[in-house]
Enzyme design. Structure first.
Site, short mmCIF file in Angstrom:
data_model
loop_
_atom_site.label_atom_id
_atom_site.label_comp_id
_atom_site.label_asym_id
_atom_site.label_seq_id
_atom_site.Cartn_x
_atom_site.Cartn_y
_atom_site.Cartn_z
CD GLU A 116 -2.92 -1.30 0.21
OE1 GLU A 116 -2.93 -0.44 -0.71
OE2 GLU A 116 -3.71 -2.26 0.25
CG HIS A 140 -4.47 -0.11 5.72
ND1 HIS A 140 -5.84 0.01 5.63
CD2 HIS A 140 -4.18 -1.32 5.18
CE1 HIS A 140 -6.35 -1.08 5.06
NE2 HIS A 140 -5.36 -1.91 4.78
CD GLU A 170 -14.95 13.12 25.66
OE1 GLU A 170 -13.78 12.87 25.39
OE2 GLU A 170 -15.31 13.71 26.69
CG HIS A 211 -9.28 -3.43 2.59
ND1 HIS A 211 -8.58 -3.61 1.42
CD2 HIS A 211 -8.34 -3.50 3.57
CE1 HIS A 211 -7.30 -3.81 1.68
NE2 HIS A 211 -7.12 -3.74 2.98
P1 13P Z 1 1.05 -5.51 3.04
O1 13P Z 1 1.45 -6.76 3.79
O2 13P Z 1 1.64 -5.48 1.65
O3 13P Z 1 1.33 -4.27 3.84
O4 13P Z 1 -0.53 -5.58 2.79
C1 13P Z 1 -1.41 -5.70 3.87
C2 13P Z 1 -2.71 -5.02 3.62
O5 13P Z 1 -3.43 -4.75 4.56
C3 13P Z 1 -3.11 -4.67 2.24
O6 13P Z 1 -4.20 -3.80 2.22
ZN ZN Z 2 -5.39 -3.91 4.06
#
Ligand code: 13P
Ligand code: ZN
Length: 275
Positions: A116, A140, A170, A211
């Site tokens: 990513e 992420h 909050e 996701h």
């Molecule tokens: P990576 O292991 O390449 O960081 O990917 C994990 C992931 O969450 C992809 O969206």
């Molecule tokens: Zn991911």
């Protein structure tokens, strides 16, 4: 200084492990990147190799030319970061056009930075500009309750923002700009990176349908706290919806306006609509 002793590296590892303990990082799920300060790069300079091979990022981030990042590796398990950081993490340097990177430290077993990386770097570029260089962390995570909600709520910023604000008093203070929602797109590529960074011009949080979530912040505490707050709010909503589909009472638009006044935050009227 030994790179693993540096405060920013210790902070990064602690945040990653906190995410693992929350259950947001099954297998290799999730990724974390930090835009390293100039003085921090200098403090660990003796650990950095500047002879690595340049590789294409897969997108262009000219405003980030020459910046250094601490990043998680692709396919690396968050639960292993604390025990083998030099295998799981890397310091990368961007070239003078913001189109290529090279590894200066870490990923000792020859792996690549997170898949990513295009999304992370495009988000860093947008948030660095929008925050006058204050934002440094992009995170992420595969947050269970937020993902669950993307199957039952309309994939609209105004629906997610309002529902999440209502779930804990909050919340509007922690993310007053609201949250953006990206429809399902194949991960790891430029398309999802462009869609996410477009939303990041307005928000510090972007939800990826089915996701997970992306959060941006100034430091590890603020960014982890933001992810934690949004996901906790989503958990309350999942529990509420599971008990009964309609709320008996809630925090009203006028309650939210009163809260904004006392807490001195600006809540956009577009999210205070009558249902
Ligand atoms: P990576 O292991 O390449 O960081 O990917 C994990 C992931 O969450 C992809 O969206
Ligand atoms: Zn991911």
């Amino acid at each position: 200084m030994r790179i693993l002793d540096a405060e920013f590296v210790q902070g990064f590892i602690r945040m990653a492990n906190d995410g693992w303990e929350q259950g947001w990082h099954e297998r290799n799920g999730g990724n974390l990147t930090y835009r390293i300060k100039k003085e921090e790069v200098e403090s660990v300079a003796e650990n950095l190799n500047r002879n690595g091979e340049w590789k294409a990022i897969g997108t262009s981030v000219p405003k980030l030319a020459g910046e250094y990042f601490l990043v998680t590796g692709s396919g690396k398990y968050f639960r292993n970061i604390i025990v083998k950081p030099e295998d799981s993490l890397a310091v990368i340097e961007l070239d003078d056009r913001g189109e290529s990177y090279r590894i200066c430290w870490g990923l000792v077993n020859g792996d690549r930075p997170t898949s990513e990386l295009p999304s992370h770097l495009m988000n860093h570029e947008v948030k660095m500009i929008a925050s006058s260089r204050k934002h440094r962390v992009i995170y992420h995570a595969h947050t269970t309750n937020v993902i669950a909600l993307t199957f039952v709520l309309p994939l609209e910023d105004k629906v997610f923002t309002r529902e999440l604000w209502e779930m804990a008093t909050e919340c509007p203070v922690v993310f007053p700009d609201g949250v953006g929602v990206v429809p399902w797109i194949v991960p790891g590529g430029r398309d999802i990176a462009v869609a996410t960074s477009e939303l990041m011009k307005k928000y510090d949080v972007a939800i990826w349908a089915h996701h997970g979530m992306f959060c941006s912040g100034e430091d590890f505490d603020i960014t982890f706290g933001l992810m934690h707050t949004v996901e906790k709010s989503a958990e309350i909503l999942v529990k509420t919806l599971s008990m009964r589909p309609d709320k008996l009472q809630t925090i009203t638009p006028q309650n939210l306006r009163d809260l904004a006044k006392d807490f001195k935050v600006m809540l956009p009227e577009e999210f205070l609509y009558d249902k």
